[in-house]
Design a protein around this motif. Structure first.
Motif, PDB file in Angstrom:
ATOM      1  N   ALA A 149     -52.270  54.399  -1.420  1.00 28.02           N
ATOM      2  CA  ALA A 149     -53.294  53.324  -1.255  1.00 28.02           C
ATOM      3  C   ALA A 149     -52.792  52.180  -0.434  1.00 28.02           C
ATOM      4  O   ALA A 149     -51.564  51.902  -0.586  1.00 28.02           O
ATOM      5  CB  ALA A 149     -54.387  53.128  -2.334  1.00 28.02           C
ATOM      6  N   LEU A 150     -53.655  51.705   0.512  1.00 27.48           N
ATOM      7  CA  LEU A 150     -53.146  50.512   1.184  1.00 27.48           C
ATOM      8  C   LEU A 150     -51.966  50.494   1.880  1.00 27.48           C
ATOM      9  O   LEU A 150     -50.942  49.916   1.847  1.00 27.48           O
ATOM     10  CB  LEU A 150     -52.896  49.182   0.108  1.00 27.48           C
ATOM     11  N   PHE A 151     -51.847  51.584   2.704  1.00 24.14           N
ATOM     12  CA  PHE A 151     -50.759  52.137   3.375  1.00 24.14           C
ATOM     13  C   PHE A 151     -50.168  50.801   4.295  1.00 24.14           C
ATOM     14  O   PHE A 151     -49.083  50.655   4.454  1.00 24.14           O
ATOM     15  CB  PHE A 151     -51.104  53.351   4.406  1.00 24.14           C
ATOM     16  N   GLY A 152     -51.122  50.206   4.978  1.00 22.50           N
ATOM     17  CA  GLY A 152     -50.758  48.967   5.778  1.00 22.50           C
ATOM     18  C   GLY A 152     -49.755  48.025   5.165  1.00 22.50           C
ATOM     19  O   GLY A 152     -49.159  47.327   5.568  1.00 22.50           O
ATOM     20  N   HIS A 153     -50.101  47.856   3.785  1.00 21.14           N
ATOM     21  CA  HIS A 153     -49.369  46.766   3.009  1.00 21.14           C
ATOM     22  C   HIS A 153     -47.933  47.190   3.033  1.00 21.14           C
ATOM     23  O   HIS A 153     -46.914  46.225   3.282  1.00 21.14           O
ATOM     24  CB  HIS A 153     -50.009  46.626   1.686  1.00 21.14           C
ATOM     25  N   VAL A 154     -47.594  48.345   2.911  1.00 18.48           N
ATOM     26  CA  VAL A 154     -46.167  48.826   2.965  1.00 18.48           C
ATOM     27  C   VAL A 154     -45.616  49.004   4.290  1.00 18.48           C
ATOM     28  O   VAL A 154     -44.629  48.290   4.652  1.00 18.48           O
ATOM     29  CB  VAL A 154     -45.845  50.117   2.079  1.00 18.48           C
ATOM     30  N   HIS A 155     -46.454  49.594   5.482  1.00 22.02           N
ATOM     31  CA  HIS A 155     -45.823  49.537   6.604  1.00 22.02           C
ATOM     32  C   HIS A 155     -45.684  48.164   7.218  1.00 22.02           C
ATOM     33  O   HIS A 155     -44.894  48.195   8.187  1.00 22.02           O
ATOM     34  CB  HIS A 155     -47.041  50.696   7.422  1.00 22.02           C
ATOM     35  N   LEU A 156     -46.901  47.485   7.201  1.00 22.44           N
ATOM     36  CA  LEU A 156     -46.706  46.312   7.896  1.00 22.44           C
ATOM     37  C   LEU A 156     -45.614  45.132   7.141  1.00 22.44           C
ATOM     38  O   LEU A 156     -44.684  44.924   7.759  1.00 22.44           O
ATOM     39  CB  LEU A 156     -47.912  45.651   7.982  1.00 22.44           C
ATOM     40  N   LEU A 157     -46.095  44.830   5.876  1.00 21.58           N
ATOM     41  CA  LEU A 157     -45.080  43.992   5.093  1.00 21.58           C
ATOM     42  C   LEU A 157     -43.510  44.428   4.957  1.00 21.58           C
ATOM     43  O   LEU A 157     -42.809  43.853   5.267  1.00 21.58           O
ATOM     44  CB  LEU A 157     -45.649  43.681   3.810  1.00 21.58           C
ATOM     45  N   VAL A 158     -43.439  45.780   4.368  1.00 22.64           N
ATOM     46  CA  VAL A 158     -42.304  46.154   3.785  1.00 22.64           C
ATOM     47  C   VAL A 158     -41.501  46.768   5.070  1.00 22.64           C
ATOM     48  O   VAL A 158     -40.296  46.300   5.163  1.00 22.64           O
ATOM     49  CB  VAL A 158     -42.156  47.159   2.729  1.00 22.64           C
ATOM     50  N   THR A 159     -41.920  47.647   5.658  1.00 20.91           N
ATOM     51  CA  THR A 159     -41.357  48.248   6.559  1.00 20.91           C
ATOM     52  C   THR A 159     -41.083  47.400   8.237  1.00 20.91           C
ATOM     53  O   THR A 159     -39.985  47.248   8.760  1.00 20.91           O
ATOM     54  CB  THR A 159     -41.845  49.797   7.044  1.00 20.91           C
TER      55      THR A 159
END
Length: 181
Positions: A149-159
């Protein structure tokens, strides 16, 4: 923590206990905060802002509850507005849900940004993103590949090291027709 407009620092999200650029949570977390990637370490966000008024483009006051905005919609909205999203921009997306800030049950069903739209934003190398909802992401979306869930939180912040701004009120900006500022 989501009681008003705020920005997610890079330490806000980890994936497999790893933050942006491979920094391990265990190496930087301490009892009084983080040694790296806290909001106090951010450079000021001074630069071009871009508003994609998706609700306005679709000619509705607000998008349907739990609506997931796709990359094709961000691209079409940008083209319709005559607004290019460029590297270094701060990309803001209006769903129309700021009007429900004082109606918690409705506000928490806000539309958000899908996986494809998060990839679209990151591919344009924006500096930060933001929306008039609680989480930027479409809250009920679950990525079938990662089960996340919240794919963008990982893709934007972490990646990608792209900050997320939440709980914005973009209505006056949209009403004034300001898509670039």
């Amino acid at each position: 923590g989501h009681s008003g407009t705020h920005i997610d620092a890079l330490r806000h999200q980890a994936c497999d206990m790893t933050l942006y650029k491979g920094v391990k949570v265990e190496d930087v977390e301490r009892a009084d905060g983080f040694r790296e990637y806290g909001a106090e370490t951010m450079k000021p966000l001074l630069g071009r802002g871009v508003l994609l008024d998706v609700a306005g483009w679709k000619k509705v006051d607000s998008l349907p509850p739990n609506y997931s905005i796709g990359a094709d919609e961000l691209d079409a909205c940008a083209k319709a507005q005559g607004t290019a999203v460029r590297e270094g921009d701060v990309l803001l997306v209006r769903t129309g849900y700021a009007r429900y800030w004082n109606e918690e049950a409705t506000y928490l069903t806000a539309a958000g940004v899908s996986k494809s739209a998060n990839i679209w934003a990151a591919d344009r190398k924006v500096r930060a993103v933001g929306a008039d909802n609680m989480a930027w992401d479409a809250m009920e979306d679950k990525d079938p590949v990662t089960n996340m869930a919240l794919f963008g939180h990982v893709h934007l912040l972490v990646t990608n090291g792209i900050h997320i701004i939440e709980n914005l009120n973009l209505d006056e900006l949209a009403a004034a027709g300001h898509h670039e500022f």
